[in-house]
Design an enzyme around this catalytic site. Structure first.
Site, PDB file in Angstrom:
ATOM      1  N   ASP A 125       0.505  -0.939   0.098  1.00 26.14           N
ATOM      2  CA  ASP A 125       0.286   0.057   0.244  1.00 26.14           C
ATOM      3  C   ASP A 125       1.399   1.208  -0.148  1.00 26.14           C
ATOM      4  OD1 ASP A 125      -2.322   1.859   0.659  1.00 26.14           O
ATOM      5  OD2 ASP A 125      -3.505   0.466   1.182  1.00 26.14           O
ATOM      6  N   HIS A 173       1.689   2.807  -3.238  1.00 24.98           N
ATOM      7  CA  HIS A 173       0.737   4.981  -3.748  1.00 24.98           C
ATOM      8  C   HIS A 173       2.315   5.507  -3.504  1.00 24.98           C
ATOM      9  CE1 HIS A 173      -2.215   1.992  -4.947  1.00 24.98           C
ATOM     10  NE2 HIS A 173      -2.821   1.433  -4.050  1.00 24.98           N
ATOM     11  N   HIS A 176      -8.942  -3.733   7.246  1.00 23.26           N
ATOM     12  CA  HIS A 176      -8.154  -2.521   6.722  1.00 23.26           C
ATOM     13  C   HIS A 176      -8.077  -1.168   6.580  1.00 23.26           C
ATOM     14  CE1 HIS A 176      -4.510  -2.347   3.320  1.00 23.26           C
ATOM     15  NE2 HIS A 176      -5.883  -0.954   2.964  1.00 23.26           N
ATOM     16  N   HIS A 183      -7.419   2.842   5.863  1.00 25.58           N
ATOM     17  CA  HIS A 183      -6.764   4.330   6.146  1.00 25.58           C
ATOM     18  C   HIS A 183      -7.680   5.097   6.884  1.00 25.58           C
ATOM     19  CE1 HIS A 183      -4.711   3.093   1.994  1.00 25.58           C
ATOM     20  NE2 HIS A 183      -5.890   2.336   2.332  1.00 25.58           N
ATOM     21  N   TYR A 237     -11.286   6.024  -3.413  1.00 24.70           N
ATOM     22  CA  TYR A 237     -10.000   5.085  -3.355  1.00 24.70           C
ATOM     23  C   TYR A 237      -8.198   5.806  -2.565  1.00 24.70           C
ATOM     24  CZ  TYR A 237      -9.452   0.865  -5.183  1.00 24.70           C
ATOM     25  OH  TYR A 237      -9.917  -0.172  -5.046  1.00 24.70           O
TER      26      TYR A 237
END
Ligand SMILES: CC[C@H](O)CC(=O)C(=O)O
Ligand SMILES: [Mn+2]
Length: 342
Positions: free
Chosen positions: A16, A19, A196, A198, A287
């Protein structure tokens, strides 16, 4: 190191986090980070392009180093930890999965949009045949109500997944929404449940704790928040918090702190924090991996990246639609110039 764990952490900075650094990992960096994570007792370490196997492309961003070299490097230093790979059917194929398994990857995380689990069976079956532990990874979980999520998780279970994840790709879920989703999965599926998060709304830790409270036993984290957008639940902090709560992760708190400070922090050009773009990702439900693409498009078209992200949120754009970022930027720039001419 105790091998009794209540919670199994998967560290995602080497996937991840790709990115966040425009997929520029080197073999040396992966060797150092993976070894330190292994030595700290982290059970799973995910390594691939940010968009999973075969993600390196103009659409998603070109990798500096072939991901197979990165996987091989991580495997070479992980004598305890298992190396996981992410794959998105439609981007990654069985060929890359086989290659990764041959190099020693032991877990395959098969990621689909939250309403599209039915594209996963071939990849899950192939991974199982390769002897890998398998995970169904339901991305953009904020876009589905609990009932829909259960339906999709059951599909993942029926394909043979060992674990199913609620993936808050946009960092948009509020704690009570995580509670509702994990509780429903716990009631209706018989496999392990993961979360998961963010950190775009600064809720990744709270959401991870709620997920654990409701029965999730697999939690993702990224050391130093090295993940897309504002990053994921910060692993070294999570390990310390869970330790204070008497929840065993099998991970050494001091070693995690040291690797965060000494090995991972120097990789970051700027520290991971909740910038206005990161915040807008969570606020608009976009996203997290779109952040850098939107920033570039904003610079190219001379507009505010927040306007692009808000518009993408309104249009409910999902992973794989990265080309829409430039389209939206061009449209916004055009309407702005028309307004200026009038
Ligand atoms: C495009 C894959 C994506 O980054 C997977 C993931 O970590 C997420 O959806 O949060
Ligand atoms: Mn993610």
């Amino acid at each position: 190191m105790p091998n009794v764990r209540d919670i199994f952490i998967t560290e995602v900075a080497l996937r991840d986090g790709s990115h966040a650094i425009a997929h520029q990992y080197t073999v040396e960096q992966v060797l150092k980070v993976a070894k330190a994570l292994n030595d700290a007792g982290v059970p799973y370490i995910e390594v691939t392009h940010g968009d999973g196997l075969a993600g390196s492309s103009l659409q998603y961003g070109l990798s500096r180093t072939n991901e197979m070299e990165l996987i091989e490097a991580a495997v070479s230093v992980a004598d305890q930890a298992k190396i996981a790979v992410l794959t998105l059917p439609g981007i990654g194929t069985i060929k890359e999965l086989k290659e990764a398994a041959k190099l020693g990857a032991k877990m395959a995380r098969v990621a689909t949009h939250v309403t599209e689990a039915d594209v996963a069976p071939q990849h899950i079956h192939a991974a199982k045949e390769l002897g890998m532990e398998t995970v169904g990874f339901l991305m953009m979980s904020h876009m589905a109500e609990a009932g829909k999520l259960v339906e999709q998780a059951k599909l993942m279970e029926s394909y043979g997944a060992d674990t199913v994840y609620v993936v808050d790709s946009a960092g948009a879920l509020l704690p009570e929404q995580v509670r509702e989703r994990i509780r429903a999965l716990k009631l209706h599926v018989g496999i392990n449940i993961g979360f998961h998060g963010h950190n775009n709304l600064s809720l990744a830790m709270a959401n991870s704790l709620v997920a654990i409270e409701e029965g999730a036993t697999r939690i993702d984290g990224s050391v130093r928040c090295l993940g897309a957008g504002a990053g994921n639940t910060q692993t070294e902090v999570m390990v310390a918090v869970l330790d204070r709560m008497g929840i065993k992760t099998g991970v050494d708190v001091y070693k995690m702190m040291d690797l965060a400070e000494e090995i991972v922090a120097p990789i970051l050009k700027t520290p991971q924090e909740i910038t206005r773009d990161g915040l807008v990702l969570g606020y608009a439900g976009v996203y997290s991996s779109f952040a850098l693409h939107a920033k570039r498009a904003a610079a190219k078209f001379g507009i505010d990246s927040r306007d692009i992200l808000i518009e993408l949120g309104k249009r409910k754009v999902v992973g794989g639609q990265e080309d829409m970022i430039v389209d939206v930027a061009a449209e916004l720039a055009k309407s702005k110039s028309q307004v200026n001419v009038r």
